[in-house]
Design a protein around this motif. Structure first.
Motif, PDB file in Angstrom:
ATOM      1  N   ILE A  13      32.883  39.574  40.229  1.00  0.00           N
ATOM      2  CA  ILE A  13      32.562  38.503  41.454  1.00  0.00           C
ATOM      3  C   ILE A  13      32.996  39.425  42.583  1.00  0.00           C
ATOM      4  O   ILE A  13      32.483  39.669  43.635  1.00  0.00           O
ATOM      5  CB  ILE A  13      32.986  37.401  41.129  1.00  0.00           C
ATOM      6  N   ARG A  14      34.313  40.077  42.469  1.00  0.00           N
ATOM      7  CA  ARG A  14      34.991  40.921  43.523  1.00  0.00           C
ATOM      8  C   ARG A  14      34.055  42.063  44.022  1.00  0.00           C
ATOM      9  O   ARG A  14      33.716  42.360  45.173  1.00  0.00           O
ATOM     10  CB  ARG A  14      36.325  41.343  43.261  1.00  0.00           C
ATOM     11  N   ASN A  15      33.866  42.710  42.975  1.00  0.00           N
ATOM     12  CA  ASN A  15      32.920  44.040  43.106  1.00  0.00           C
ATOM     13  C   ASN A  15      31.552  43.714  43.941  1.00  0.00           C
ATOM     14  O   ASN A  15      31.136  44.391  44.587  1.00  0.00           O
ATOM     15  CB  ASN A  15      32.731  44.998  42.046  1.00  0.00           C
ATOM     16  N   ALA A  16      31.011  42.903  43.189  1.00  0.00           N
ATOM     17  CA  ALA A  16      29.798  42.114  43.979  1.00  0.00           C
ATOM     18  C   ALA A  16      29.846  41.936  45.353  1.00  0.00           C
ATOM     19  O   ALA A  16      29.123  42.514  46.272  1.00  0.00           O
ATOM     20  CB  ALA A  16      29.155  41.131  43.120  1.00  0.00           C
ATOM     21  N   ARG A  17      31.041  41.214  45.851  1.00  0.00           N
ATOM     22  CA  ARG A  17      31.109  40.883  47.259  1.00  0.00           C
ATOM     23  C   ARG A  17      31.481  41.910  48.140  1.00  0.00           C
ATOM     24  O   ARG A  17      31.016  42.069  49.145  1.00  0.00           O
ATOM     25  CB  ARG A  17      32.468  39.777  47.140  1.00  0.00           C
ATOM     26  N   ILE A  18      32.393  43.017  47.575  1.00  0.00           N
ATOM     27  CA  ILE A  18      32.612  44.363  48.476  1.00  0.00           C
ATOM     28  C   ILE A  18      31.072  44.845  48.525  1.00  0.00           C
ATOM     29  O   ILE A  18      31.001  45.346  49.656  1.00  0.00           O
ATOM     30  CB  ILE A  18      33.510  45.221  47.400  1.00  0.00           C
ATOM     31  N   SER A  19      30.322  45.108  47.504  1.00  0.00           N
ATOM     32  CA  SER A  19      28.902  45.729  47.624  1.00  0.00           C
ATOM     33  C   SER A  19      28.071  45.119  48.571  1.00  0.00           C
ATOM     34  O   SER A  19      27.363  45.749  49.468  1.00  0.00           O
ATOM     35  CB  SER A  19      28.291  45.929  46.317  1.00  0.00           C
ATOM     36  N   GLU A  20      28.256  43.673  48.585  1.00  0.00           N
ATOM     37  CA  GLU A  20      27.231  42.946  49.630  1.00  0.00           C
ATOM     38  C   GLU A  20      27.738  43.211  51.059  1.00  0.00           C
ATOM     39  O   GLU A  20      26.928  43.142  52.009  1.00  0.00           O
ATOM     40  CB  GLU A  20      27.397  41.369  49.316  1.00  0.00           C
TER      41      GLU A  20
END
Length: 272
Positions: A13-20
């Motif tokens: 979830i954290r990596n997805a938020r950073i990419s977003e």
């Protein structure tokens, strides 16, 4: 075992938020603006200057305008520079009467540096500080001789002293000692300090033409552990001044403070 899947889900979830967030900044064009601002605020280092040694030997010396003026009487047409002429060591010294070839006698420790008969004023002296005959009672900044121990610049209280009574600088002072070796201020002691601090009488010292001060006795090594116990000399040795130690010395049977210190240093085995 149940904790690892929860941790993996959190990382995803954290990596997805950073990419977003990065994609959103790229679409708005803010990533380029941030990099430009960082380049503006970053200090630019100035190039290091290379040290170049100057060769002053090839540069002509600067002369004043006075020296550039022509003078037909001098060789080369220039005004000669004035230099300090120092006499060689083997050159004869002129005597006070103006004759050449006569060597000037060595100035004793109790002789003044200037011609006191011209600069002395009667109003300056005659300041009575005490009635001690041993150290002298009248303070005189010109004719008074400073004792090495008590540092009192007074006229001596000797009745037959022509120097202090008649203010005749050509006569020796009978109330102050003078070392026969160094003839320096270290060997100038008044009657009271000579008796109390070193156990000697002024009459014996006056009759002994080969009398030596404690500094010269220490240098020749004739008396081991015999030193000058003035506050100035003790501070140079990083030792505490003795103060009024004559009462303790007499109670212990010593003639003076110097004899007390000599026995104490010898007993402790201290190196001087």
């Amino acid at each position: 075992m149940g904790r690892f899947p929860a941790k993996i889900d959190y990382e995803n979830i954290r990596n997805a938020r950073i990419s977003e967030n990065q994609a959103r900044l790229a679409s708005l064009g803010l990533q380029k603006t941030i990099s430009e601002l960082r380049s503006l605020t970053t200090p630019v280092k100035s190039p290091k200057r290379k040290y170049v040694k100057s060769d002053f030997g090839s540069v002509p010396l600067r002369r004043s305008s006075r020296l550039k003026q022509l003078n037909p009487s001098s060789p080369g047409g220039l005004i000669p520079t004035r230099r300090f002429l120092q006499l060689p060591l083997d050159s004869p010294v002129k005597s006070p009467n103006g004759k050449d070839g006569e060597e000037k006698e060595r100035r004793p420790a109790n002789a003044p540096f200037v011609d006191v008969r011209r600069c002395h004023s009667p109003d300056v002296s005659s300041e009575r500080r005490c009635m001690s005959k041993g150290r002298g009672s009248i303070y005189d900044p010109v004719f008074g001789i400073c004792c090495h121990f008590c540092r009192q610049k007074k006229l001596c209280g000797e009745e037959d002293c022509k120097r202090c009574n008649d203010l005749d600088v050509d006569q020796p002072c009978l109330g102050k000692t003078d070392c026969s070796v160094c003839h320096s201020s270290n060997g100038v002691l008044c009657r009271a300090c000579l008796k109390v601090r070193y156990g000697e009488e002024m009459e014996e010292v006056r009759n002994n033409k080969q009398w030596k001060c404690p500094h010269c006795i220490e240098e020749e090594g004739s008396k081991p552990y015999w030193i000058c116990n003035s506050s100035l000399c003790l501070k140079r040795r990083k030792m505490a001044p003795t103060g009024i130690a004559i009462f303790r010395a007499r109670e212990m049977g010593y003639d003076s403070v110097a004899h007390l210190m000599m026995d104490e240093l010898q007993r402790r085995g201290l190196k001087i």
